[in-house]
Motif scaffolding. Sequence first.
Motif: not given
Lengths: 163, 574
Positions: B223, B246, B413
């Motif tokens: 991410s 993400a 994320p």
Amino acid sequence: MRHIISILMENEPGALSRVVGLFAQRNYNIETLNVAPTEDPSLSRLTVTTVGDDRVIEQITKHLNKLIDVVKLVDLTEGNHIERELMLVKVKALGAARDEVKRTADIFRAQIVDVTASLYTVQITGDAGKLDAFLQAMAPIGILEVARTGVSGIARGDKVLSL
Amino acid sequence: MELLSGADMIARFLQDEGVEYIYGYPGGAALHIYDALFRQDKVKHILVRHEQAATHAADGYARASGKPGVVLVTSGPGATNAVTGIATAYMDSIPMVVICGQVMSHLIGDDAFQETDIVGVTRPIVKHSFSIKHPSEIPEVLKKAFYLASTGRPGPVVVDIPKDMTSPTERYEYVYPKKVKLRSYNPVTRGHTGQIKKAVELMLKAKRPVFYTGGGVVSGGASEALTDLVRRLGYPITTTLMGIGAYPQGDRQCLGWLGMHGSYESNMAMHHADLIIAIGARFDDRVTNNTSKFCPTAKIIHVDIDPSSVSKTVRADVPIVGPAGSVINEMISLVQGKEIAHPEALGEWWQKVDGWREERVGKLYEPSGPGEKIKPQEVIEAMCRVTRGEAFVTTDVGQHQMFAAQYYKFDKPNRFITSGGLGTMGFGFPAAMGIKQNFPEDQVICVTGEGSFQMMMQELSTCKQYGVGVKIVNLNNASLGMVRQWQDLNYKSRHAHSYMESLPDFQKLIEAYGFTALRVETLDELEPALERTFADKHELVFLDVQVDPREHVYPMQVPLGSMRDMLLSKTERT
């Protein structure tokens, strides 16, 4: 297009079912299938003939490669290769047909490997086309039983499928 | 040298592997293993109330923590009950090891009591599976199972262990295998440099680029790298449902998520793009709509760790097989110090994209009027405000799942946890349980509906036993909302079995387990009830919100259309 894919896989219980299952699960074709251990007892060689366009064949080889039991594979039809299949056929052999079967077998370089008063058992090796042609020739005489091994193959030249 | 029984080897191996939690349910074929677990205290076993919940809890744990989830079930029905959870993990590429008891090896094949060929049953839904043939194999096989589950493209691995392999009277040498090697399994560690160079050239020359990223970025821990790359280039990004968070959703460059119920601007941008940079996403049918009409003017760069995902449904112009993290980092190093070729074209592209975004502002749904039922979207928006967008949110499947994904804004994320691939009702509550145990100080919310919740509500008992303080927000519309929506759209509103008659009194039900339940019917009650729900993060609270059953999820892609063909409300379409 028809492809011949040869696979070296772990000679372990369940490995074959993973390969066969993959074809069923993803809706791919199996035309013939042939499998036996290699000179290395930890490996089996499996040869499958399948039909599909380039996209499908690419997916088949990718998914086969993903199987943990598959060690290595090659699409033999990508290059020059030798393709063989063995077939045993029982045909009626009575009267005039007895000679006819023998003559046809000779033409196809097949061998009669067992005989009874009423039938011959013929062994023939070749590519699928040759075997089909032999069956066609025998059909009018009377085919009683057919056992085909399915295609096995190997690349021509220096190319080797090994670890 | 240490001699251990098979069962003790399993317990010891799990300790040595650093497993904290194991979710399971005992039964005959697993009893030796349970006895071994009982005689140690490092690995905590969580007793669920149904094996499906064990797999979902382990799955939630795995998604939130990044470590493989571990499940222990007995043979036969124990193992078959776990199947849905294994398939769920398989479809979403979640690392999981499922240890199944099996009948004694001499009975296999005899249709013995509680015998199932679980290796056969699960073959199409596992990354790999093992059957133990001798107790001495146990440490190595388990190590292989953990290694396979958590490397490459992760997935569930089943280990089938006949009861006699764990017999307490037979002992074998135990050594923890620090490493294993599988000659046929070498997951890629980096992408092809030449291909990455080609991709970066296209990226720098693009005029209408879009990043389209998926769960692979989340599970690959990429991410931060992704965020860096996307910010450097200044391109718009849309994620899949599995890839939510993400890239921070609050950021201007993020268009939300894409696909069937994705944002208008995401789907429009994809359709009009000249370059799609797909990373860790698999061009799933819920994203692409009709592949023959998919993004007609775009070149496609596709990065994925799984070669079979590349060019599976949509052909990639630049395929790159490799893990998201290392490929993105290599892209960053190539982009560094370089200018994009057409900054003015990018400016025009953003004007278009922002135009699409603005078109829908204030039109996403009709807020409830006075005296009307609460809109489900309002509940999620309020929930996001009250928890400041910081909670873990799990969902079940249906309208509530889509509303949760659309109206809760995730900046991290692994915070939105949902069964995206298989679409498993009943996933959310046990998954929340698994997450809460790993993150006790965080708010963990299961957004559900009265249909989904009733599929796994027996786990209230597990929460009681272990004091698991998850929050359950029930968007109660007394119907199977998504089924009803399709029936409204395609079956002239003939609601075949999509209603829920004879619902339990949820308040009484929850109270029977000793928990708090709140019921909300009007909008002014909503926010105070949410405040109360989240007041104590260690307390399980069930919030039953009566929502408008007539509401539909929009946008909704039109079947067989392109990405830009969408219904935007009950009366508008693109």
